[in-house]
Design a protein around this motif. Structure first.
Motif, short mmCIF file in Angstrom:
data_model
loop_
_atom_site.label_atom_id
_atom_site.label_comp_id
_atom_site.label_asym_id
_atom_site.label_seq_id
_atom_site.Cartn_x
_atom_site.Cartn_y
_atom_site.Cartn_z
N LEU A 1 12.94 5.06 2.94
CA LEU A 1 11.74 5.52 3.64
C LEU A 1 10.49 4.88 3.03
O LEU A 1 9.59 4.44 3.75
N LEU A 2 10.43 4.80 1.71
CA LEU A 2 9.30 4.16 1.04
C LEU A 2 9.13 2.72 1.48
O LEU A 2 8.02 2.22 1.63
N ALA A 3 10.24 2.05 1.70
CA ALA A 3 10.19 0.64 2.08
C ALA A 3 9.67 0.43 3.50
O ALA A 3 9.19 -0.66 3.83
N GLU A 4 9.73 1.48 4.33
CA GLU A 4 9.36 1.35 5.73
C GLU A 4 7.91 1.72 6.02
O GLU A 4 7.36 1.33 7.05
N VAL A 5 7.27 2.49 5.14
CA VAL A 5 5.90 2.94 5.43
C VAL A 5 4.89 1.87 5.04
O VAL A 5 5.21 0.92 4.31
N ASP A 6 3.66 2.03 5.52
CA ASP A 6 2.61 1.05 5.26
C ASP A 6 1.90 1.28 3.94
O ASP A 6 1.29 0.36 3.39
N ALA A 7 1.96 2.51 3.43
CA ALA A 7 1.32 2.84 2.16
C ALA A 7 1.92 4.13 1.63
O ALA A 7 2.40 4.96 2.40
N ALA A 8 1.90 4.27 0.31
CA ALA A 8 2.37 5.50 -0.33
C ALA A 8 1.45 5.81 -1.50
O ALA A 8 1.25 4.96 -2.38
N VAL A 9 0.89 7.01 -1.52
CA VAL A 9 0.01 7.43 -2.61
C VAL A 9 0.85 8.30 -3.55
O VAL A 9 1.16 9.44 -3.25
N LEU A 10 1.21 7.74 -4.69
CA LEU A 10 2.14 8.41 -5.60
C LEU A 10 1.51 8.81 -6.92
O LEU A 10 2.18 9.34 -7.80
N GLU A 11 0.21 8.58 -7.07
CA GLU A 11 -0.47 8.95 -8.31
C GLU A 11 -0.64 10.47 -8.40
O GLU A 11 -0.51 11.19 -7.42
N HIS A 12 -0.93 10.94 -9.60
CA HIS A 12 -1.28 12.36 -9.77
C HIS A 12 -2.57 12.67 -9.00
O HIS A 12 -3.40 11.78 -8.82
N PRO A 13 -2.75 13.93 -8.56
CA PRO A 13 -1.85 15.07 -8.73
C PRO A 13 -0.69 15.07 -7.75
O PRO A 13 -0.89 14.82 -6.56
N TRP A 14 0.52 15.34 -8.26
CA TRP A 14 1.69 15.43 -7.41
C TRP A 14 1.72 16.78 -6.68
O TRP A 14 0.98 17.70 -7.05
#
Length: 206
Positions: free
Chosen positions: A150-163
């Protein structure tokens, strides 16, 4: 890992992003753009006809989703927003059809997560907020638990804190009038808290 600003640009272009909410990671895009909503459904494998839930970043943004003026709605919003209570409301016509059911209703909450709220505010749009997992798979509250495909298919992922904080998803209610609520899903807001706030509940095994 993608930057917050890249996620904003992706949302404005009609892209799909993974982002943290107060409970779990969300998968979404602009609620105004049918192409973004359709892609969310396709990536998640979400059944057709099951409307996508929405989040907004402020009380003012609620008006982008619904024109509802109701005393029970206002009271719930005052007591539980921002936070993990989703309220079923009549949706505005200019929202993507995938976020509405056959009655023109959608699920809405004002998110308490600073990142999710900022994405809504800086993109100028309510965001689709279905959980970031394939349908039938566990939802994720930590970056390492997100599905790599799923991560590979999206245009962006915000994974920084805060989780996300983890735990249950949002509680979902529908207004029945006269301080009565139909509970469609019990989650992060317990039934007893809604009852203590003066609401009578339907839908808990009745």
């Amino acid at each position: 890992m993608t930057s917050f600003h890249a996620a904003i640009e992706a949302i404005k272009r009609g892209g799909v992003v993974i982002y943290p909410t107060e409970t779990l990671y969300g998968l979404g895009g602009s609620a105004f753009l049918p192409e973004a909503a359709a892609r969310v459904c396709r990536l998640k494998g979400r059944p057709e006809g099951k409307p996508l839930p929405l989040v907004v970043g402020s009380r003012e943004q609620v008006g982008l989703v619904t024109e509802l003026e109701d005393s029970d709605f206002a009271r719930l919003a005052d007591l539980f927003w921002p936070g993990p209570l989703s309220i079923i409301v009549p949706a505005r016509r200019d929202l993507a059809p995938q976020v509405k059911d056959a009655e023109g209703l959608t699920s809405l909450r004002w998110t308490a997560h600073a990142t999710a709220a900022a994405l809504c505010l800086e993109s100028g749009a309510p965001l689709i907020a279905t959980s970031a997992n394939l349908s039938g798979r566990p939802a994720a509250a930590r970056p390492e638990d997100l599905d790599p495909a799923l991560l590979a298919e999206v245009d962006a992922a915000v994974l920084e804190h805060p989780w996300p904080s983890g735990g249950a998803a949002s509680t979902v209610v529908r207004l029945l009038g006269c301080c009565r609520l139909e509970v469609l899903r019990i989650g992060a807001v317990p039934a007893r808290v809604l009852e203590q706030a003066g609401f009578r509940l339907r839908g808990l095994g009745e």
